[in-house]
Design a protein around this motif. Structure first.
Motif, mmCIF file in Angstrom:
data_model
loop_
_atom_site.group_PDB
_atom_site.id
_atom_site.type_symbol
_atom_site.label_atom_id
_atom_site.label_comp_id
_atom_site.label_asym_id
_atom_site.label_seq_id
_atom_site.Cartn_x
_atom_site.Cartn_y
_atom_site.Cartn_z
ATOM 1 N N ARG A 147 35.524 66.587 48.082
ATOM 2 C CA ARG A 147 34.635 66.300 49.213
ATOM 3 C C ARG A 147 34.072 67.585 49.819
ATOM 4 N NH1 ARG A 147 38.591 62.203 50.020
ATOM 5 N NH2 ARG A 147 39.774 63.498 51.472
ATOM 6 N N GLU A 148 34.915 68.602 49.933
ATOM 7 C CA GLU A 148 34.459 69.879 50.496
ATOM 8 C C GLU A 148 33.418 70.533 49.595
ATOM 9 O OE1 GLU A 148 33.718 73.274 52.575
ATOM 10 O OE2 GLU A 148 34.625 71.383 53.250
ATOM 11 N N ALA A 149 33.634 70.495 48.280
ATOM 12 C CA ALA A 149 32.653 71.062 47.349
ATOM 13 C C ALA A 149 31.327 70.320 47.462
ATOM 14 C CB ALA A 149 33.185 70.998 45.915
ATOM 15 N N CYS A 150 31.395 69.007 47.631
ATOM 16 C CA CYS A 150 30.172 68.212 47.757
ATOM 17 C C CYS A 150 29.455 68.504 49.069
ATOM 18 C CB CYS A 150 30.494 66.723 47.648
ATOM 19 S SG CYS A 150 30.943 66.210 45.977
ATOM 20 N N ARG A 151 30.219 68.738 50.130
ATOM 21 C CA ARG A 151 29.581 69.109 51.401
ATOM 22 C C ARG A 151 28.820 70.413 51.252
ATOM 23 N NH1 ARG A 151 34.262 66.556 53.866
ATOM 24 N NH2 ARG A 151 35.507 68.454 53.662
ATOM 25 N N ARG A 152 29.440 71.383 50.591
ATOM 26 C CA ARG A 152 28.765 72.666 50.380
ATOM 27 C C ARG A 152 27.545 72.494 49.485
ATOM 28 N NH1 ARG A 152 31.642 75.823 47.424
ATOM 29 N NH2 ARG A 152 33.538 74.587 47.109
ATOM 30 N N MET A 153 27.663 71.636 48.493
ATOM 31 C CA MET A 153 26.531 71.373 47.603
ATOM 32 C C MET A 153 25.364 70.750 48.364
ATOM 33 S SD MET A 153 25.021 68.549 45.978
ATOM 34 C CE MET A 153 26.290 67.324 45.727
ATOM 35 N N ILE A 154 25.645 69.744 49.194
ATOM 36 C CA ILE A 154 24.591 69.086 49.971
ATOM 37 C C ILE A 154 23.944 70.072 50.934
ATOM 38 C CG2 ILE A 154 24.129 67.326 51.719
ATOM 39 C CD1 ILE A 154 24.533 66.074 49.043
ATOM 40 N N ALA A 175 25.238 58.016 47.211
ATOM 41 C CA ALA A 175 24.425 57.342 48.230
ATOM 42 C C ALA A 175 23.701 58.357 49.102
ATOM 43 C CB ALA A 175 25.320 56.437 49.086
ATOM 44 N N LEU A 176 24.377 59.448 49.432
ATOM 45 C CA LEU A 176 23.760 60.489 50.249
ATOM 46 C C LEU A 176 22.622 61.181 49.499
ATOM 47 C CD1 LEU A 176 23.866 61.946 52.949
ATOM 48 C CD2 LEU A 176 25.586 63.492 51.985
ATOM 49 N N LEU A 177 22.831 61.455 48.221
ATOM 50 C CA LEU A 177 21.784 62.069 47.404
ATOM 51 C C LEU A 177 20.582 61.139 47.291
ATOM 52 C CD1 LEU A 177 23.977 63.608 44.555
ATOM 53 C CD2 LEU A 177 22.769 64.869 46.344
ATOM 54 N N LYS A 178 20.846 59.851 47.152
ATOM 55 C CA LYS A 178 19.770 58.883 47.074
ATOM 56 C C LYS A 178 18.960 58.875 48.368
ATOM 57 C CE LYS A 178 18.130 54.419 47.492
ATOM 58 N NZ LYS A 178 17.894 53.565 48.680
ATOM 59 N N ASP A 179 19.641 58.895 49.522
ATOM 60 C CA ASP A 179 18.947 58.901 50.812
ATOM 61 C C ASP A 179 18.091 60.147 50.987
ATOM 62 O OD1 ASP A 179 20.065 56.485 51.464
ATOM 63 O OD2 ASP A 179 21.666 57.331 52.698
ATOM 64 N N LYS A 180 18.558 61.254 50.424
ATOM 65 C CA LYS A 180 17.826 62.519 50.520
ATOM 66 C C LYS A 180 16.811 62.678 49.387
ATOM 67 C CE LYS A 180 21.463 65.065 52.974
ATOM 68 N NZ LYS A 180 20.616 65.433 54.147
ATOM 69 N N GLU A 181 16.710 61.649 48.541
ATOM 70 C CA GLU A 181 15.790 61.645 47.402
ATOM 71 C C GLU A 181 16.013 62.842 46.475
ATOM 72 O OE1 GLU A 181 11.841 61.224 49.005
ATOM 73 O OE2 GLU A 181 12.133 59.091 49.386
ATOM 74 N N ILE A 182 17.287 63.144 46.240
ATOM 75 C CA ILE A 182 17.681 64.205 45.312
ATOM 76 C C ILE A 182 18.169 63.536 44.026
ATOM 77 C CG2 ILE A 182 19.240 66.143 44.881
ATOM 78 C CD1 ILE A 182 19.418 66.504 47.932
ATOM 79 N N PRO A 183 17.509 63.750 42.901
ATOM 80 C CA PRO A 183 17.957 63.103 41.657
ATOM 81 C C PRO A 183 19.300 63.663 41.194
ATOM 82 C CG PRO A 183 16.243 64.715 41.199
ATOM 83 C CD PRO A 183 16.341 64.622 42.692
ATOM 84 N N TYR A 184 20.169 62.787 40.700
ATOM 85 C CA TYR A 184 21.467 63.242 40.215
ATOM 86 C C TYR A 184 21.746 62.634 38.845
ATOM 87 C CZ TYR A 184 22.978 58.749 42.244
ATOM 88 O OH TYR A 184 23.104 57.420 42.581
ATOM 89 N N VAL A 185 22.384 63.456 38.010
ATOM 90 C CA VAL A 185 22.688 63.067 36.635
ATOM 91 C C VAL A 185 24.202 63.083 36.454
ATOM 92 C CG1 VAL A 185 22.464 63.703 34.213
ATOM 93 C CG2 VAL A 185 20.515 63.965 35.745
ATOM 94 N N TYR A 186 24.745 61.979 35.972
ATOM 95 C CA TYR A 186 26.161 61.924 35.660
ATOM 96 C C TYR A 186 26.418 62.542 34.289
ATOM 97 C CZ TYR A 186 26.983 58.550 39.461
ATOM 98 O OH TYR A 186 27.092 57.915 40.678
ATOM 99 N N VAL A 187 27.526 63.270 34.167
ATOM 100 C CA VAL A 187 28.008 63.726 32.868
ATOM 101 C C VAL A 187 29.482 63.352 32.756
ATOM 102 C CG1 VAL A 187 26.366 65.638 32.626
ATOM 103 C CG2 VAL A 187 28.565 66.049 33.741
#
Length: 352
Positions: free
Chosen positions: A114-121, A143-155
């Protein structure tokens, strides 16, 4: 006759917007309503418009960065290959003025994720590469990335949400089904009476379960074809080699003739020593991924089969796909970009 070259003016006319609106959509700058942006992108697709990439790069100095939230690793581990692929993709994207950044976390600690994701956002990336180890937390991030319209790719694996931009990795369910088929190939129902499944002991919150769909495929095959086989599950701690030896030895002492062993994660090499110390004639052992330790275990005959992929290609292709979208609004031909599954044995492993 020469085919007429489609221009930005043609796109604007078809979309019913101004040239400036098309320009802002192409360069990701300025305010554009979602409705207008969708019209522009539809017009671009229908007209097969190809913007001049280098002109676009020169037209804006906007910083673009693709971020990756990645588990910390030690040399030789699976995530090192994912990181190598991300860096390889980043070398190409850098030449197009798109940078990369990695945010590391402890894969056994959900708060660290969660902390790494906060820094990433907070870094305001243009795109994100995300291995979703912690399901619930990763869904919140998505969901947060979607709201910010940031595309994300799963690997590596994917979550069943509706907004991810693309996925690069094995078809997990099919890989588990294939594993069961290979493990029991040419065996009668009476032969396969017991199977040992070795799993990694992960986070205390029990969120992290990246092989769940692979196990589902395996179980479905076994239920359909070997319904009377007993499936044993044994957990090991990868940070404590001594406990692995003790756990495995105790199990084999109680089940000395168990002839079918599988591990769905990338670390079958962790039990190679125990398999050697507790032999069983004709035993079949299957693991996943082409780590050097796993390959050595196949060479030495402790592991029968590896189901592998070119692991680094997942993140490399994720970066290039996001780069194409960030610069040219180009989506991948397929949303789910499944990696091919290679089957390695002692007979072909030297040529892989």
């Amino acid at each position: 006759m020469e085919e007429k070259k489609i221009t930005i003016f043609d796109v604007a006319e078809k979309a019913g917007v101004s040239k400036g609106t098309v320009d802002r959509v192409l360069h990701n700058r300025g305010e554009v309503s979602r409705k207008s942006a969708e019209k522009v992108r539809k017009a671009i697709e229908e007209l097969n418009y190809e913007p001049n990439l280098y002109a676009s790069l020169l037209a804006t100095r906007k910083n673009r960065v693709i971020a990756c939230v990645l588990p910390q690793y030690t040399p030789g581990e699976y995530w090192e290959k994912i990181h190598e692929g991300f860096k390889a993709g980043g070398e190409l994207s850098a030449s197009l003025n798109v940078g990369t950044a990695v945010f590391f976390y402890d894969q056994y600690d959900s708060e660290s994720f969660r902390e790494a994701c906060r820094r990433m956002i907070d870094s305001k990336p243009s795109g994100v590469v995300l291995p979703p180890l912690f399901k619930n937390d990763a869904m919140e991030v998505a969901a947060l990335l979607k709201d910010k319209e940031i595309p994300y790719v799963y690997v590596d694996t994917k979550l069943e949400d509706v907004n991810y931009f693309a996925y690069f990795g094995m078809p997990m369910y099919k890989s588990g089904y294939l594993c069961a088929s290979l493990l029991t190939d040419r065996c009668s129902a009476s032969q396969v009476d017991e199977v040992l499944i070795v799993r990694i002991r992960r986070d205390k919150s029990k969120q992290s379960d990246p092989t769940i769909n692979r196990r589902a495929g395996f179980s479905d095959f076994m239920d359909a074809n070997f319904p009377d086989a007993k499936l044993h599950t044994l957990f090991i701690d990868p940070s404590d080699p001594a406990s692995i030896e003790a756990t495995m030895s105790a199990f084999f002492a109680e089940h000395p003739h168990i002839a079918y062993v599988v591990m769905f994660s990338s670390r079958i090499h962790l039990i190679a020593k125990s398999l050697a110390a507790n032999p069983c004639p004709g035993r079949r052992v299957i693991g996943f991924d082409d780590l050097e330790g796993n390959i050595d275990a196949v060479r030495q005959g402790h592991v029968s089969i590896l189901i592998t992929q070119h692991t680094a290609d997942q993140s490399r292709l994720a970066v290039s796909t996001l780069t194409d979208y960030i610069l040219m609004h180009k989506a991948p031909a397929n949303r789910d970009c499944y990696m091919h599954m290679d089957i390695l044995t002692r007979l072909n492993i030297e040529n892989y």
